[in-house]
Design a protein around this motif. Structure first.
Motif, mmCIF file in Angstrom:
data_model
loop_
_atom_site.group_PDB
_atom_site.id
_atom_site.type_symbol
_atom_site.label_atom_id
_atom_site.label_comp_id
_atom_site.label_asym_id
_atom_site.label_seq_id
_atom_site.Cartn_x
_atom_site.Cartn_y
_atom_site.Cartn_z
ATOM 1 N N LEU A 182 43.038 5.767 46.574
ATOM 2 C CA LEU A 182 42.828 6.848 45.614
ATOM 3 C C LEU A 182 41.337 7.092 45.393
ATOM 4 O O LEU A 182 40.527 6.163 45.402
ATOM 5 N N ASP A 183 40.990 8.345 45.203
ATOM 6 C CA ASP A 183 39.607 8.695 44.886
ATOM 7 C C ASP A 183 39.367 8.504 43.391
ATOM 8 O O ASP A 183 40.297 8.549 42.584
ATOM 9 N N ASP A 184 38.104 8.294 43.034
ATOM 10 C CA ASP A 184 37.732 8.175 41.625
ATOM 11 C C ASP A 184 37.369 9.560 41.090
ATOM 12 O O ASP A 184 36.634 10.308 41.738
ATOM 13 N N ILE A 185 37.878 9.863 39.917
ATOM 14 C CA ILE A 185 37.585 11.143 39.273
ATOM 15 C C ILE A 185 36.675 10.890 38.071
ATOM 16 O O ILE A 185 36.907 9.973 37.282
ATOM 17 N N PHE A 186 35.639 11.706 37.953
ATOM 18 C CA PHE A 186 34.702 11.580 36.841
ATOM 19 C C PHE A 186 34.619 12.916 36.108
ATOM 20 O O PHE A 186 34.605 13.978 36.732
ATOM 21 N N ALA A 187 34.577 12.837 34.794
ATOM 22 C CA ALA A 187 34.421 14.034 33.964
ATOM 23 C C ALA A 187 33.036 14.014 33.337
ATOM 24 O O ALA A 187 32.593 12.988 32.817
ATOM 25 N N GLY A 188 32.360 15.151 33.407
ATOM 26 C CA GLY A 188 31.035 15.267 32.809
ATOM 27 C C GLY A 188 31.037 16.315 31.713
ATOM 28 O O GLY A 188 31.500 17.437 31.919
ATOM 29 N N VAL A 189 30.553 15.933 30.536
ATOM 30 C CA VAL A 189 30.440 16.877 29.422
ATOM 31 C C VAL A 189 29.010 17.401 29.417
ATOM 32 O O VAL A 189 28.055 16.638 29.291
ATOM 33 N N GLN A 190 28.893 18.702 29.561
ATOM 34 C CA GLN A 190 27.576 19.318 29.703
ATOM 35 C C GLN A 190 26.922 19.603 28.354
ATOM 36 O O GLN A 190 27.577 20.019 27.403
ATOM 37 N N GLU A 191 25.628 19.357 28.314
ATOM 38 C CA GLU A 191 24.825 19.730 27.151
ATOM 39 C C GLU A 191 23.617 20.511 27.655
ATOM 40 O O GLU A 191 22.828 19.995 28.449
ATOM 41 N N LYS A 192 23.505 21.752 27.226
ATOM 42 C CA LYS A 192 22.362 22.570 27.635
ATOM 43 C C LYS A 192 21.110 22.069 26.918
ATOM 44 O O LYS A 192 21.137 21.806 25.715
ATOM 45 N N ILE A 193 20.042 21.917 27.659
ATOM 46 C CA ILE A 193 18.793 21.469 27.057
ATOM 47 C C ILE A 193 17.745 22.572 27.169
ATOM 48 O O ILE A 193 17.839 23.453 28.020
ATOM 49 N N ILE A 194 16.763 22.508 26.290
ATOM 50 C CA ILE A 194 15.732 23.546 26.290
ATOM 51 C C ILE A 194 14.868 23.420 27.543
ATOM 52 O O ILE A 194 14.665 22.329 28.072
ATOM 53 N N LEU A 195 14.361 24.535 27.999
ATOM 54 C CA LEU A 195 13.498 24.540 29.172
ATOM 55 C C LEU A 195 12.117 23.998 28.801
ATOM 56 O O LEU A 195 11.659 24.168 27.665
ATOM 57 N N PRO A 196 11.432 23.351 29.739
ATOM 58 C CA PRO A 196 10.111 22.769 29.443
ATOM 59 C C PRO A 196 9.118 23.764 28.851
ATOM 60 O O PRO A 196 8.341 23.416 27.965
ATOM 61 N N GLU A 197 9.173 25.015 29.328
ATOM 62 C CA GLU A 197 8.211 26.003 28.822
ATOM 63 C C GLU A 197 8.505 26.424 27.380
ATOM 64 O O GLU A 197 7.678 27.051 26.724
ATOM 65 N N LYS A 198 9.710 26.065 26.883
ATOM 66 C CA LYS A 198 10.080 26.389 25.505
ATOM 67 C C LYS A 198 9.929 25.181 24.580
ATOM 68 O O LYS A 198 10.290 25.244 23.403
ATOM 69 N N LEU A 199 9.401 24.104 25.100
ATOM 70 C CA LEU A 199 9.350 22.838 24.368
ATOM 71 C C LEU A 199 8.652 22.963 23.016
ATOM 72 O O LEU A 199 9.129 22.444 22.005
ATOM 73 N N LEU A 200 7.535 23.659 22.981
ATOM 74 C CA LEU A 200 6.740 23.733 21.750
ATOM 75 C C LEU A 200 7.307 24.721 20.735
ATOM 76 O O LEU A 200 6.814 24.801 19.611
ATOM 77 N N GLU A 201 8.341 25.457 21.130
ATOM 78 C CA GLU A 201 8.952 26.421 20.213
ATOM 79 C C GLU A 201 10.088 25.800 19.404
ATOM 80 O O GLU A 201 10.659 26.441 18.527
ATOM 81 N N VAL A 202 10.422 24.549 19.723
ATOM 82 C CA VAL A 202 11.568 23.881 19.096
ATOM 83 C C VAL A 202 11.086 22.770 18.174
ATOM 84 O O VAL A 202 10.119 22.071 18.475
ATOM 85 N N ASN A 203 11.780 22.617 17.040
ATOM 86 C CA ASN A 203 11.419 21.570 16.082
ATOM 87 C C ASN A 203 12.478 20.478 15.959
ATOM 88 O O ASN A 203 12.237 19.459 15.314
#
Length: 319
Positions: free
Chosen positions: A185-206
């Motif tokens: 049997l193959d192994d099945i993995f589930a991934g829960v995605q979380e969107k992260i801010i882009l590096p160029e937007k880093l300083l706009e977030v607190n």
């Protein structure tokens, strides 16, 4: 653009065949459960069964072990893991692409294509199948010669299926165990995605957690010049931010940043690190910490009282 993080889980799901009770393991989200023992195919798809099993609990980051009795008996076991691996080269892979949108990506180590599945009812979930046994295409096309147990008619059948129907007398036959095609049997993995801010937007977030996710999800080259220094100055007491930038991203802060942190930080532990970077003496570090850390003062006063009491006791003994 790399702007996603994933929480991965080992995903083991079985359903019981409604006709014979045989456990059917999830190996792909396509289609519906099919029982190789009796030939029964479920009216419910794997995607529908995932919804019934209520897998949204994975968003909380915890594994589970539960049974659900609904249109079919479902057994679900999920276990959090740190990362997944490429089944081609076996190397661990840390992916930040939008796998839900792309549905595939290349392994960073061997460049082989990796495929991911999605389901419409959970638009932030992706599923990865780790293939444990690569089947030879020629082997998949193999047929074997068998005879019907009832009428003796000769037939050619797929050894991957346990049951076979006799075209002559209509009897359902069961393929002997010795003739069945065995497959790991193959192994099945589930991934829960979380969107992260882009590096160029880093300083706009607190929001600290979003900033930490962005720092963890990108390489040093992705950040604009001086942005890492600015982030550190925004959180002058946060050791986690400091360790990610210094240890993970391999960034070196200039002395002027340490000077500003020395003036603004209110973390005793962090000030000791900063003091060492600036070649401050122990007395200078202690004096700086005493400006704000009441616990540090109380601890020092308690220590001095205990020390004085100890020496007073010794003095009485020798008087």
């Amino acid at each position: 653009m790399s702007n996603c993080n994933y929480s991965w889980f080992k995903f083991r799901m079985y359903v019981a065949c409604l006709k014979c009770g045989t456990k059917i393991p999830l190996q792909s989200l396509e289609g519906a459960p099919h029982c190789n023992d009796c030939g029964e195919t479920s009216e419910s798809s794997w995607e529908e069964l995932c919804s019934i099993a209520d897998i949204k609990d994975l968003r909380k980051g915890n594994g589970s072990n539960k049974s659900v009795y609904a249109v079919m008996q479902i057994a679900l076991n999920t276990e959090p893991i740190d990362e997944i691996a490429c089944y081609h080269c076996k190397n661990k892979i840390d992916l930040h692409e939008d796998l839900i949108q792309q549905k595939s990506c290349d392994c960073p180590s061997c460049n082989e294509k990796l495929n991911f599945e999605t389901i419409s009812s959970y638009n932030d979930f992706t599923f990865y199948r780790y293939i444990n046994q690569k089947m030879d295409p020629a082997q998949l096309k193999t047929v074997i010669a068998v005879h019907c147990a009832a009428c003796g008619a000769p037939m050619k059948k797929d050894p991957g299926k346990i049951n076979y129907h006799c075209d002559f007398c209509g009897v359902e036959n069961i393929l002997p165990i010795a003739l069945r095609q065995k497959r790991v049997l193959d192994d099945i993995f589930a991934g829960v995605q979380e969107k992260i801010i882009l590096p160029e937007k880093l300083l706009e977030v607190n929001e600290l957690q979003k900033i930490i996710a962005c720092l963890k999800g990108n390489k040093k080259e992705a950040f604009a010049a001086n942005s890492l220094n600015t982030v550190m100055l925004k959180f002058p007491d946060n050791l986690q931010v400091y360790h990610i930038i210094v240890n993970d991203l391999k960034h070196t802060f200039p002395n002027e940043v340490f000077e500003k942190l020395w003036e603004t930080s209110k973390s005793a532990v962090f000030l000791k690190i900063i003091g060492q970077k600036l070649n401050k003496s122990e007395s200078e570090i202690t004096k700086r910490i005493k400006k704000f850390d009441k616990n540090y003062k109380q601890q020092e006063q308690t220590s001095k009282k205990e020390e004085k009491g100890f020496f007073d006791s010794l003095k009485k003994i020798f008087e």
